[in-house]
Design a protein around this motif. Sequence first.
Motif, short mmCIF file in Angstrom:
data_model
loop_
_atom_site.label_atom_id
_atom_site.label_comp_id
_atom_site.label_asym_id
_atom_site.label_seq_id
_atom_site.Cartn_x
_atom_site.Cartn_y
_atom_site.Cartn_z
N VAL A 70 -3.23 -0.78 -2.34
CA VAL A 70 -2.07 -1.58 -2.76
C VAL A 70 -1.74 -2.64 -1.72
O VAL A 70 -1.51 -3.81 -2.07
CB VAL A 70 -0.85 -0.66 -3.01
CG1 VAL A 70 0.40 -1.51 -3.23
CG2 VAL A 70 -1.09 0.24 -4.21
N ALA A 71 -1.74 -2.25 -0.45
CA ALA A 71 -1.40 -3.20 0.62
C ALA A 71 -2.39 -4.36 0.67
O ALA A 71 -2.00 -5.53 0.78
CB ALA A 71 -1.36 -2.48 1.97
N ILE A 72 -3.67 -4.05 0.57
CA ILE A 72 -4.70 -5.08 0.62
C ILE A 72 -4.64 -5.96 -0.63
O ILE A 72 -4.76 -7.20 -0.55
CB ILE A 72 -6.09 -4.44 0.78
CG1 ILE A 72 -6.22 -3.82 2.18
CG2 ILE A 72 -7.20 -5.47 0.56
CD1 ILE A 72 -7.52 -3.08 2.39
N SER A 73 -4.47 -5.35 -1.79
CA SER A 73 -4.39 -6.12 -3.03
C SER A 73 -3.23 -7.11 -3.00
O SER A 73 -3.39 -8.28 -3.39
CB SER A 73 -4.23 -5.18 -4.23
OG SER A 73 -5.37 -4.38 -4.42
N LEU A 74 -2.07 -6.67 -2.55
CA LEU A 74 -0.91 -7.56 -2.48
C LEU A 74 -1.16 -8.72 -1.54
O LEU A 74 -0.81 -9.88 -1.84
CB LEU A 74 0.33 -6.77 -2.04
CG LEU A 74 0.89 -5.77 -3.06
CD1 LEU A 74 2.03 -4.96 -2.45
CD2 LEU A 74 1.35 -6.48 -4.32
N ALA A 75 -1.76 -8.44 -0.38
CA ALA A 75 -2.04 -9.49 0.59
C ALA A 75 -3.00 -10.54 0.01
O ALA A 75 -2.76 -11.75 0.13
CB ALA A 75 -2.64 -8.89 1.86
N ILE A 76 -4.06 -10.07 -0.65
CA ILE A 76 -5.08 -10.99 -1.16
C ILE A 76 -4.58 -11.75 -2.39
O ILE A 76 -4.75 -12.97 -2.48
CB ILE A 76 -6.38 -10.23 -1.49
CG1 ILE A 76 -6.94 -9.56 -0.24
CG2 ILE A 76 -7.42 -11.19 -2.09
CD1 ILE A 76 -8.08 -8.61 -0.51
N LEU A 77 -3.98 -11.04 -3.33
CA LEU A 77 -3.53 -11.70 -4.55
C LEU A 77 -2.42 -12.70 -4.27
O LEU A 77 -2.32 -13.73 -4.95
CB LEU A 77 -3.07 -10.66 -5.57
CG LEU A 77 -4.20 -9.78 -6.15
CD1 LEU A 77 -3.65 -8.74 -7.11
CD2 LEU A 77 -5.26 -10.63 -6.84
N GLY A 78 -1.60 -12.42 -3.26
CA GLY A 78 -0.62 -13.41 -2.85
C GLY A 78 -1.29 -14.70 -2.41
O GLY A 78 -0.87 -15.81 -2.79
N GLY A 79 -2.36 -14.56 -1.65
CA GLY A 79 -3.11 -15.74 -1.21
C GLY A 79 -3.83 -16.43 -2.36
O GLY A 79 -3.85 -17.66 -2.44
N VAL A 80 -4.42 -15.64 -3.27
CA VAL A 80 -5.15 -16.21 -4.41
C VAL A 80 -4.23 -17.04 -5.29
O VAL A 80 -4.56 -18.19 -5.66
CB VAL A 80 -5.81 -15.08 -5.24
CG1 VAL A 80 -6.26 -15.60 -6.60
CG2 VAL A 80 -7.00 -14.49 -4.49
N PHE A 81 -3.07 -16.50 -5.65
CA PHE A 81 -2.15 -17.24 -6.53
C PHE A 81 -1.55 -18.45 -5.81
O PHE A 81 -1.25 -19.46 -6.46
CB PHE A 81 -1.05 -16.31 -7.03
CG PHE A 81 -1.48 -15.46 -8.20
CD1 PHE A 81 -1.28 -15.89 -9.49
CD2 PHE A 81 -2.12 -14.24 -7.99
CE1 PHE A 81 -1.69 -15.13 -10.58
CE2 PHE A 81 -2.53 -13.47 -9.07
CZ PHE A 81 -2.32 -13.92 -10.37
N THR A 82 -1.40 -18.36 -4.49
CA THR A 82 -0.90 -19.51 -3.74
C THR A 82 -1.92 -20.65 -3.76
O THR A 82 -1.56 -21.82 -3.92
CB THR A 82 -0.58 -19.12 -2.30
OG1 THR A 82 0.40 -18.07 -2.29
CG2 THR A 82 -0.02 -20.31 -1.51
N VAL A 83 -3.20 -20.31 -3.60
CA VAL A 83 -4.24 -21.34 -3.69
C VAL A 83 -4.25 -21.96 -5.08
O VAL A 83 -4.34 -23.18 -5.24
CB VAL A 83 -5.63 -20.75 -3.37
CG1 VAL A 83 -6.73 -21.77 -3.64
CG2 VAL A 83 -5.70 -20.30 -1.92
#
Length: 276
Positions: A70-83
Amino acid sequence: MSLPSDAKPKKTSRELLFRIASAAVLIPIVLLIIAYGNWAFLLLLSVGVALLAIEWGAMAAPQLSSRMAVAISLAILGGVFTVYLFNMLAGLAVLALGAICAGFYFRYLKGPHLDAAYGAFYIGWPALVLIWLRETHNGVYWVFFAFLIAWAADSAAYLVGKLVGGPKLWRKYSPNKTWSGFAGGMIAGMLTAGTLADLTKLFQSSTAALIVGLLVAFATMGGDLWESMLKRRYGVKDSGTLIPGHGGLLDRVDGLMFAIVAIGGIRWLVMLGTKL
């Protein structure tokens, strides 16, 4: 306990059949979604990130695997949607913040905090590059380059290594990989890039396309070896069991992740005006 000599060819044949069947189903679906883009591509990437995070958590923190996922998914998906919504620099900032937060969270849990932070970067960096790459001019072609060269190099390395054999490439971490397989993968990557360049006209010369194929194939081989080293570190044979004949999703995309980053770097140079 070793297998009887006559059982080994049968086992290899079964593995090859599983690989071919899996590829025949997955590759057309993935390519169609890449071509379509928009929400379908974003959804595919998000699902892939979540599955990779689950596998990473199971490897790096078996006792806290769901929390790490969960922690890793939130970190990455936050970056993906920001891009996707803004730009690459903003996405990298969000990913970095998310990775730091994941690390501190696992330090609070007295778990492997460095593995949590590294997992976010390891999976997240290629994901951010991929969403950025798809949105650039001729982005579909560039993404196809990354996927098809990586798949060709990986498949050729496996087949040539099985058929030819010979000296081991890195016995300590990946005892099944050979120098012959490495050479086969590099050649397949170059030939694939040359063929794609003729079809897409992305490069000004065939020489440039062959060099790109060589670099991306090398990155693919490096990614495969790097994940082999990580699995040895965590004491697992496969990252998971999701894909028949391949193990986990991370086992399937380890080289592709490095290939995406390599293509992303090349694309960035082209955007800066470097003539290829």
